[in-house]
Design an enzyme around this catalytic site. Structure first.
Site, PDB file in Angstrom:
ATOM      1  N   ASN A 128      12.538  11.043  11.148  1.00  0.00           N
ATOM      2  CA  ASN A 128      12.408  10.899   9.719  1.00  0.00           C
ATOM      3  C   ASN A 128      12.714   9.495   9.356  1.00  0.00           C
ATOM      4  O   ASN A 128      13.579   9.099   9.448  1.00  0.00           O
ATOM      5  CB  ASN A 128      13.416  11.841   8.824  1.00  0.00           C
ATOM      6  N   ILE A 154      -9.201   8.998   1.246  1.00  0.00           N
ATOM      7  CA  ILE A 154      -9.841   9.277   2.503  1.00  0.00           C
ATOM      8  C   ILE A 154      -9.312  10.707   2.926  1.00  0.00           C
ATOM      9  O   ILE A 154      -8.536  11.364   2.570  1.00  0.00           O
ATOM     10  CB  ILE A 154      -8.821   8.630   3.442  1.00  0.00           C
ATOM     11  N   LYS A 193       3.568   1.211  -2.682  1.00  0.00           N
ATOM     12  CA  LYS A 193       2.353   0.533  -1.967  1.00  0.00           C
ATOM     13  C   LYS A 193       2.087  -0.934  -2.336  1.00  0.00           C
ATOM     14  O   LYS A 193       1.707  -1.745  -1.299  1.00  0.00           O
ATOM     15  CB  LYS A 193       1.197   1.448  -1.895  1.00  0.00           C
ATOM     16  N   TYR A 223       4.465   5.979  -6.125  1.00  0.00           N
ATOM     17  CA  TYR A 223       3.385   5.577  -5.129  1.00  0.00           C
ATOM     18  C   TYR A 223       3.008   4.247  -5.269  1.00  0.00           C
ATOM     19  O   TYR A 223       2.970   3.438  -4.310  1.00  0.00           O
ATOM     20  CB  TYR A 223       2.397   6.663  -5.125  1.00  0.00           C
ATOM     21  N   ALA A 224       2.482   3.855  -6.451  1.00  0.00           N
ATOM     22  CA  ALA A 224       1.968   2.461  -6.736  1.00  0.00           C
ATOM     23  C   ALA A 224       2.790   1.587  -6.487  1.00  0.00           C
ATOM     24  O   ALA A 224       2.639   0.319  -5.898  1.00  0.00           O
ATOM     25  CB  ALA A 224       1.238   2.426  -7.991  1.00  0.00           C
TER      26      ALA A 224
END
Ligand code: NAI
Length: 245
Positions: free
Chosen positions: A55, A191, A162, A158-159
Site C-alpha cells: 500500500n 483510457i 496530479k 485528484y486534480a
C-alpha cells in the site's frame, strides 16, 4: 536507457495501465517488480514478473517495497509511479430540488491525496534514496499524472494531486540530475481501464464523444509514451499530455 537494462518497480501494477506496462517491460527483457494492493491481479500477471503486495499510502511499506525490489532484481534503476485512485465529488453541491448543500468530505480528500500524492511522493523518495545509496546510475522515474492536472470539475482532490505530481516532475528532475536520475511525467486523457470502466456510462459516453481522435485511449497508447520517457535520455522534467487531442 534500453528497456532490457531496466530493473524497475511499477506501482499499481496489478491491473489497468500498470499491468500493461509491467507486461510490456517484462516482454522487452526488463526486470520488473509489480507492486499493488490487489493480490488477485498480481497473481494473474505473467510469470517472471516479481510481485509484491504494498500500500503506497503507508510510508513504511514504500521503504520495504524498495528494499525487497532491490534484492529481487539485484538492483534498482527505474520506477513507474502509477498507483492511483479516484474519489470524485464537487467541492460544494446544491441539490436542484431540495436546495440541500453537500460538501466534498475530508475522507474523499484524504484518500486521494494519501495515495496519489503522499504515496506517490514517498515511493519516489525511497526509490531514489536506494538508487543514490547504491550509486545505481543512470536511473529513470515516470510519474503518472493526468490531464485533470489542468483542472477538472468534480475532481478537486485528484486534480490537486496530479498537478502536484507534474510540478514535482520538474522539481525532482532538477534535484536528481546530479545523481544521473531523470524524471518524466505522462498525463493521460481518458483510457480504457477498470478505473474508467467503473464510471457512469452516460458520463463516459459524453466524455468519449468529445475526444478529437474519436475514441477512448488504450493502455498501449500510454505505454508508447512511457516507453519514450524511459528510452529518451534527453527527456527530463517534462510532463506530456497524451489525450487524443
Ligand atoms: P486502475 O484503477 O485500473 O489501476 C490502478 C491500480 O492501482 C489498481 O491495481 C489498484 O489496486 C492500485 N492501487 C490503488 N491504490 C493503491 C495503493 N494505495 N497502493 C498500491 N496500489 C494501489 O487505474 P488505471 O486507469 O490503470 O490508472 C493508472 C494511473 O493512471 C493512475 O495513477 C490514474 O490516476 C492515472 N490515470 C488514469 C486515467 C484513465 O483514464 N484510466 C487517466 C489519467 C490518469
Amino acid at each position: 536507457m534500453q528497456l532490457s537494462e531496466l530493473k524497475i518497480i511499477v506501482t499499481g501494477g496489478a491491473r489497468g495501465m500498470g499491468a500493461h506496462f509491467a507486461t510490456r517491460l517484462h516482454e522487452a527483457g526488463a526486470k520488473v517488480v509489480a507492486a499493488d494492493l490487489d493480490t488477485e491481479g498480481l497473481a494473474a500477471l505473467p510469470s517472471g514478473i516479481h510481485t509484491r503486495v504494498c500500500n503506497v499510502a503507508v510510508e513504511s511499506e514504500c521503504e520495504s517495497l524498495v528494499a525487497w525490489a532491490h534484492e529481487q532484481m539485484g538492483g534498482l534503476n527505474g520506477l513507474i509511479n502509477n498507483a492511483g485512485i479516484l474519489r470524485d465529488g464537487l467541492l460544494v453541491k446544491k441539490d436542484r430540488t431540495t436546495g440541500q448543500i453537500t460538501k466534498l468530505s475530508r475522507e474523499q480528500w484524504d484518500a486521494v491525496i494519501g495515495v496519489n500524492l503522499t504515496g506517490a511522493t514517498f515511493v519516489v523518495r525511497d526509490a531514489v534514496a536506494k538508487m543514490v545509496a547504491t550509486d545505481q546510475r543512470p536511473g529513470v522515474i515516470v510519474n503518472m499524472s493526468s490531464i485533470a492536472r489542468h483542472g477538472n470539475r468534480g475532481q478537486s482532490n485528484y486534480a490537486a494531486a496530479k498537478a502536484a505530481l507534474a510540478a514535482n516532475t520538474v522539481t525532482w528532475a532538477r534535484e536528481f540530475a546530479a545523481y544521473g536520475i531523470r524524471v518524466g511525467g505522462i498525463a493521460p486523457g481518458m483510457i480504457e481501464t477498470p478505473m474508467t470502466q467503473g464510471m457512469n456510462q452516460k458520463a463516459r459516453d459524453a466524455l468519449v464523444a468529445n475526444i478529437p481522435v474519436g475514441r477512448i485511449g488504450l493502455p498501449e497508447d500510454i505505454w508508447l509514451a512511457v516507453k519514450f520517457v524511459l528510452e529518451c535520455d534527453y527527456l527530463n522534467g517534462e510532463t506530456i499530455d497524451v489525450d487524443g487531442g
